[in-house]
Scaffold this active site. Sequence first.
Site, PDB file in Angstrom:
ATOM      1  N   LYS A 178      39.232  36.027  48.344  1.00 20.53           N
ATOM      2  CA  LYS A 178      39.912  36.836  47.447  1.00 20.53           C
ATOM      3  C   LYS A 178      39.524  38.071  47.887  1.00 20.53           C
ATOM      4  O   LYS A 178      38.638  38.644  48.177  1.00 20.53           O
ATOM      5  CB  LYS A 178      39.559  36.428  45.874  1.00 20.53           C
ATOM      6  CG  LYS A 178      40.001  35.342  45.391  1.00 20.53           C
ATOM      7  CD  LYS A 178      39.903  35.237  43.771  1.00 20.53           C
ATOM      8  CE  LYS A 178      40.431  33.823  43.377  1.00 20.53           C
ATOM      9  NZ  LYS A 178      39.707  33.606  41.982  1.00 20.53           N
ATOM     10  N   HIS A 229      39.877  43.460  44.253  1.00 20.73           N
ATOM     11  CA  HIS A 229      41.088  44.180  43.561  1.00 20.73           C
ATOM     12  C   HIS A 229      40.317  45.197  42.321  1.00 20.73           C
ATOM     13  O   HIS A 229      39.069  44.980  42.112  1.00 20.73           O
ATOM     14  CB  HIS A 229      42.009  43.402  42.899  1.00 20.73           C
ATOM     15  CG  HIS A 229      41.422  42.140  42.129  1.00 20.73           C
ATOM     16  ND1 HIS A 229      40.986  42.467  40.833  1.00 20.73           N
ATOM     17  CD2 HIS A 229      41.140  40.842  42.476  1.00 20.73           C
ATOM     18  CE1 HIS A 229      40.528  41.286  40.159  1.00 20.73           C
ATOM     19  NE2 HIS A 229      40.658  40.274  40.966  1.00 20.73           N
ATOM     20  N   HIS A 261      37.316  44.095  40.036  1.00 17.38           N
ATOM     21  CA  HIS A 261      35.848  43.997  40.591  1.00 17.38           C
ATOM     22  C   HIS A 261      35.227  45.436  40.564  1.00 17.38           C
ATOM     23  O   HIS A 261      34.066  45.543  40.849  1.00 17.38           O
ATOM     24  CB  HIS A 261      35.979  43.448  42.234  1.00 17.38           C
ATOM     25  CG  HIS A 261      36.407  42.242  42.245  1.00 17.38           C
ATOM     26  ND1 HIS A 261      37.310  41.919  43.117  1.00 17.38           N
ATOM     27  CD2 HIS A 261      36.188  41.436  41.713  1.00 17.38           C
ATOM     28  CE1 HIS A 261      37.752  40.733  43.079  1.00 17.38           C
ATOM     29  NE2 HIS A 261      36.995  40.109  42.373  1.00 17.38           N
TER      30      HIS A 261
END
Length: 571
Positions: free
Chosen positions: A130, A133, A136
């Site tokens: 992932k 973004h 986080h």
Amino acid sequence: MDSKERIAALIGRAMEAAYPGVEGLPALREIEAALEIPPDNKLGDYAFPCFRLAKPLRKAPPVIAQALLAAWDAPETATAEAVGGYLNFFFNRKNFAGEVLAAIGPDYGHADIGRGEVVVMDYSSINIAKRFHIGHLSTTMLGHSLKRILEMLGYKTVGINHLGDWGTQFGKMICAYKRWGTREMIETGGVDAMTALYVRFHKEAEENPTLEDEGRAWFKRIEDGDPEALEIFTWFKDVTLKDAQRVYDMLGVTFDAYTGESFYNDKMDRVVSELTEKGLLVESDGAMVVDLEADGMPPCLILKRDGATLYATRDIAAALYRADTYHFSKALYIVAYQQDLHFRQLFKVMEKMEYPWAKGLVHVSFGMVSFEGQALSTREGHIVYLDDLLIRAVEKALKIIEEKSPDLPNREEVARQVGIGAVVYTVLSNNRIKDIDFRWDRALNFDGETGPYVQYAHARCCSLLRKAEDAGTAGGTPDYAALCDDEAQDVLRLLARFLEVLREAADKYEPSMVTRHVTRIAQAYNKYYYEHRILEGEPGEVAAKVRLTQAVRDVLREGLWLVGIDAPERM
RNA sequence: GCGCCCGUAGCUCAGCUGGAUAGAGUGUUUGACUACGAAUCAAAAGGUCGUGAGUUCGAAUCUCGCCGGGCGCGCCA
């Protein structure tokens, strides 16, 4: 002994003189705790409320304040004034300025409260496959900042990126890759290509449920150490970590370990056997759980019906491993409040296992991030990737630099520091429990209480100090009488309180306290700057004002560093 | 349904272990660059601190009820 302690001691002395031998008067510690900062600086530097003394002394608070005032015998430290039920203190401004500025040097902020005790910190903890973004950012920057704050206070820290690199999802990823992916696709497309494969898997699995079984089978192969499965898995992991590293480099964030969930795969048996030995594991609906009903919580699931381990099992294994490896006195889990219950259960289980270190486990929880009022969603594309955000912030900073400081050398580097500083400031300026609703206009605002605002004040100090250096006015003996005005005193008070704020920020695991304090210093200094000509006056006066400027620069730089923001000397 | 968290100015938030007249920023209106850096500063306007009770000399702060919102509550992580 700082100024607050000294005032408290002197109040104690005055109390003793005014009311000798009376029972039930507060001890020194209590006096110090009762001391407060008045709402308005004109009322004083510290105030002592006398209301609580009314009972033991059987006198009205204003009478007590007057009596203490009469017994006050330390005008060289501070003058006192009785206002209603308060005894207000005004420091000798000149001495105060000298003391505060003498204390501020390269080591300002360092303390040995931690005495080298180890604090393990679990933060950032990104998922494999992932892209990094905005969701986080909080855990990453909170962890990074707390690490710096705790180290400053004498703790030894271990930063762990507890990677989300385990679970059936990775079997599904490999399944998708084997069916529709190519080596080249991942090599050029990176994490985005992996995510696309994952999304496609879910779409196709709706039509073709056998895919789910296929995915589970691939995960089983990872678990069993099948070479092909493992090769793809570690390759995906490498690609993800390399991608994330770019973001970490931009943010200046580092870790001491990247031991993720998969690392504990071979350490689960111990959890089950210890729980069994301690009689904590019971069967429930075919699963093995630790019953927590007596503690008012749902049971903690340890083994699934099919005997497979779960999230909690892995976290217990991780805690055991960290205790053995690092001998921590505290272990911080910097994870969103979504997982409040999970950690309460986890900590309770550790407590029931009777590990002495269990009391050092702390869940540092924080609010959720949404984007323009809606939950983040990779699949629906309702998301902001961190590198996009950082790049746009840096572009904006560069544009402003080109307008305002066209001659600035190394403008790319400064734009990077300012743009990223703006983003970091935003996540670390509010109490961590607050939810964040991300908006582009707010994230890219550089005016008012923002990172660039504080950086600007710092750069302004640097500019003044360069000028003072060039003019040769920096060296003389400071005459602190030049710092007795209200504006300078406001700055000095804030500088003096920095250490207290730092400790409280560490106690509460709240970096925003540092961010806000540093902002207040910048505000107070900006006001001072407009009211006073710093480089003009008698040599002693200039030296004092320059010394104040130096101290502000040092504290701003250190405060910004503690919250992970660079402080450029020009911008 | 139960549990945890949140509710302060139009918006985003401070408010230190209960204390003095509830503060910032932003947005709006207005003023200050021939000035040590205007990414700045100054001023105006903007509040039943969700609500009702209780404790207290004193409550935005502590307790309880209610209202509104977020999150969580067995084989995901």
